[in-house]
Motif scaffolding. Structure first.
Motif, short mmCIF file in Angstrom:
data_model
loop_
_atom_site.label_atom_id
_atom_site.label_comp_id
_atom_site.label_asym_id
_atom_site.label_seq_id
_atom_site.Cartn_x
_atom_site.Cartn_y
_atom_site.Cartn_z
N GLU A 1 0.85 -1.20 0.00
CA GLU A 1 0.00 0.00 0.00
C GLU A 1 0.88 1.25 0.00
N PRO A 2 1.53 1.59 -1.14
CA PRO A 2 2.47 2.71 -1.12
C PRO A 2 1.87 4.05 -0.69
N GLY A 3 0.64 4.33 -1.07
CA GLY A 3 0.03 5.59 -0.66
C GLY A 3 -0.15 5.68 0.84
N LEU A 4 -0.69 4.62 1.42
CA LEU A 4 -0.88 4.57 2.87
C LEU A 4 0.46 4.57 3.59
N GLN A 5 1.42 3.84 3.06
CA GLN A 5 2.74 3.80 3.68
C GLN A 5 3.39 5.17 3.63
N ARG A 6 3.26 5.86 2.52
CA ARG A 6 3.83 7.21 2.40
C ARG A 6 3.19 8.14 3.44
N GLN A 7 1.86 8.08 3.59
CA GLN A 7 1.18 8.92 4.59
C GLN A 7 1.69 8.62 6.00
N ASN A 8 1.81 7.34 6.33
CA ASN A 8 2.26 6.96 7.67
C ASN A 8 3.72 7.31 7.90
N ARG A 9 4.55 7.17 6.87
CA ARG A 9 5.96 7.57 6.99
C ARG A 9 6.04 9.07 7.30
N ASN A 10 5.28 9.86 6.56
CA ASN A 10 5.28 11.31 6.79
C ASN A 10 4.80 11.65 8.19
N ARG A 11 3.76 10.98 8.64
CA ARG A 11 3.22 11.22 9.98
C ARG A 11 4.28 10.90 11.05
N VAL A 12 4.95 9.77 10.89
CA VAL A 12 5.98 9.38 11.86
C VAL A 12 7.12 10.38 11.86
N LEU A 13 7.56 10.80 10.68
CA LEU A 13 8.66 11.77 10.62
C LEU A 13 8.28 13.09 11.28
N GLN A 14 7.01 13.48 11.21
CA GLN A 14 6.57 14.71 11.86
C GLN A 14 6.56 14.57 13.39
N LEU A 15 6.26 13.37 13.90
CA LEU A 15 6.06 13.17 15.34
C LEU A 15 7.28 12.65 16.09
N ALA A 16 8.11 11.85 15.43
CA ALA A 16 9.15 11.09 16.13
C ALA A 16 10.45 11.87 16.26
N ASP A 17 11.21 11.51 17.27
CA ASP A 17 12.59 11.99 17.41
C ASP A 17 13.57 10.95 16.88
N TRP A 18 13.20 9.68 17.03
CA TRP A 18 14.03 8.56 16.58
C TRP A 18 13.15 7.54 15.87
N VAL A 19 13.72 6.80 14.91
CA VAL A 19 13.03 5.72 14.21
C VAL A 19 13.91 4.49 14.27
N VAL A 20 13.30 3.35 14.62
CA VAL A 20 13.97 2.06 14.51
C VAL A 20 13.38 1.39 13.26
N PRO A 21 14.12 1.41 12.14
CA PRO A 21 13.57 0.85 10.91
C PRO A 21 13.58 -0.67 10.93
#
Length: 179
Positions: free
Chosen positions: A129-149
């Motif tokens: 689901e690239p569209g949904l994944q893109r939205q969620n990636r953007n949301r996480v980048l706006q909220l998070a200080d760190w990401v564990v990929p």
């Protein structure tokens, strides 16, 4: 008591002539509840036990097993945690009971490099689901200080990353740009 995040093992993924070599990142979250996120491949049992021991935790003490999705490199050692509730992709279960829960998960970020090279998460790792994944990636980048990929070392979310997302979201002409 606050929660502490400990990456037990950094994941990886790379293409080889025989296919893809990959293993997921494995993370311990310690606090009032103990949580392990993604349990690597079935051949990593001793690594998981040793990683937990470095933080004074045993398999029996884990309250929740969270597997971001059902790939074999993310669920390989779930059977080590028989006292825990298991959350695997869409499924939340404890013993024979399955709970209805409306959320989706997966490798939201393959590794830090996929921010500059979207081909990594879109095509190499594959996105259902690239569209949904893109939205969620953007949301996480706006909220998070760190990401564990899912397949790489944890990384800090920089102000530039946050600003890039903001610029994309504010520019409707750029709707097809992938972060």
């Amino acid at each position: 008591m606050a929660y502490e995040v400990h990456v037990l093992y950094d994941g990886f993924s790379k293409m080889t002539e025989n296919g893809m070599e990959a293993n997921c990142s494995c993370t311990l979250i310690k606090g009032p509840k103990k949580i392990i996120v993604d349990t690597m491949t079935a051949w990593d049992k001793e690594l998981i036990i040793e990683g937990l021991a470095r933080h004074g935790v045993t398999c029996e003490e884990i309250d929740y097993v969270v597997c971001t999705h059902g790939h074999s490199d993310h669920i390989g050692n779930n059977n080590l945690f028989m006292n825990a509730k298991h959350i695997v992709g869409f499924s939340v279960s404890f013993k024979n009971t399955y709970f209805i829960h409306p959320f989706e998960t997966g490798d939201l970020f393959e590794r830090e490099e996929d921010i500059k090279d979207p081909h990594l998460w879109q095509h190499v790792a594959g996105s259902d689901e690239p569209g949904l994944q893109r939205q969620n990636r953007n949301r996480v980048l706006q909220l998070a200080d760190w990401v564990v990929p899912g397949h790489g070392p944890k990384f800090q979310v920089t102000q530039k990353m946050k600003q890039d997302v903001e610029d994309i979201l504010n520019n409707s002409d750029n709707q097809f740009h992938y972060i």
